[in-house]
Design an enzyme around this catalytic site. Structure first.
Site, mmCIF file in Angstrom:
data_model
loop_
_atom_site.group_PDB
_atom_site.id
_atom_site.type_symbol
_atom_site.label_atom_id
_atom_site.label_comp_id
_atom_site.label_asym_id
_atom_site.label_seq_id
_atom_site.Cartn_x
_atom_site.Cartn_y
_atom_site.Cartn_z
ATOM 1 C CG ASP A 41 -0.376 -0.029 2.529
ATOM 2 O OD1 ASP A 41 0.603 0.698 2.742
ATOM 3 O OD2 ASP A 41 -0.869 -0.765 3.389
ATOM 4 C CB ALA A 42 0.115 4.775 -0.857
#
Length: 181
Positions: A41-42
């Site tokens: 994920d970011a």
């Protein structure tokens, strides 16, 4: 066949398609026809493997192959032996129960880079580092696991996938190396 090890920086989307407000893999990787074998994920940093070989991509990312994934996790609070035991045992996260894993406290590795922006820290609450090794990798699993045992994640770095690690292939965020396989 190409195998790329990429150190994904914080706040970068693990996709090649354009994103309206964040950088993507396309901003860093100019090698044509390679695709990530799994995602981060970011908010997470660290190792991403990319390949142009569909069979290798499947082997790396599919849960049936159980490639271990190693995460270095900075958490808020001091870690207790009870919390470590809960992390290692199957843990009910509501929508699924985790498989048993390895989890232990570590000192911050000296090869870890500074994060930009830095993590939030509260002066009166200590932070600790954990190493968590999973044979599965569901969406935001490590963050959900540490939260479930009372240790909110402040920083999450995937340091290894199977036999590949950032410790043995030291590359900084945004850098990559291509391996012969």
């Amino acid at each position: 066949m190409k195998l790329i090890l990429f150190n994904k920086p914080f706040d970068v989307m693990c996709q090649f398609s354009e994103h309206p407000s964040r950088a993507t893999l396309a901003d860093y990787i100019k090698i044509p026809k390679v695709y990530p074998a799994g995602r981060l994920d970011a908010d997470s940093e660290g190792l991403i493997l990319l390949t142009d070989d569909g069979k290798l991509q499947h082997k790396i990312s599919h849960p049936d192959w159980k490639e271990n994934k190693t995460y270095l996790v900075q958490v808020e609070g001091a870690v207790s032996s009870e919390q470590l035991e809960k992390l290692q045992a199957p843990l009910n996260l509501g929508d699924f129960i985790t498989l048993p894993c390895k989890a232990f406290e570590i000192t911050e590795p000296d090869w870890i880079w500074e994060r930009h922006p830095p993590i939030r820290q509260r002066a009166n609450i200590p932070t600790s580092w954990l190493c968590i090794i999973l044979s599965e990798g569901k969406n935001r699993q490590v963050r959900r696991m540490t939260s479930a045992v009372g240790l909110p994640t402040l920083r999450l770095i995937r340091s290894g996938i199977g036999d590949y690690s950032l410790a043995s292939h030291p590359i900084l965020p945004g850098e990559l190396i291509e391996l012969k396989v």
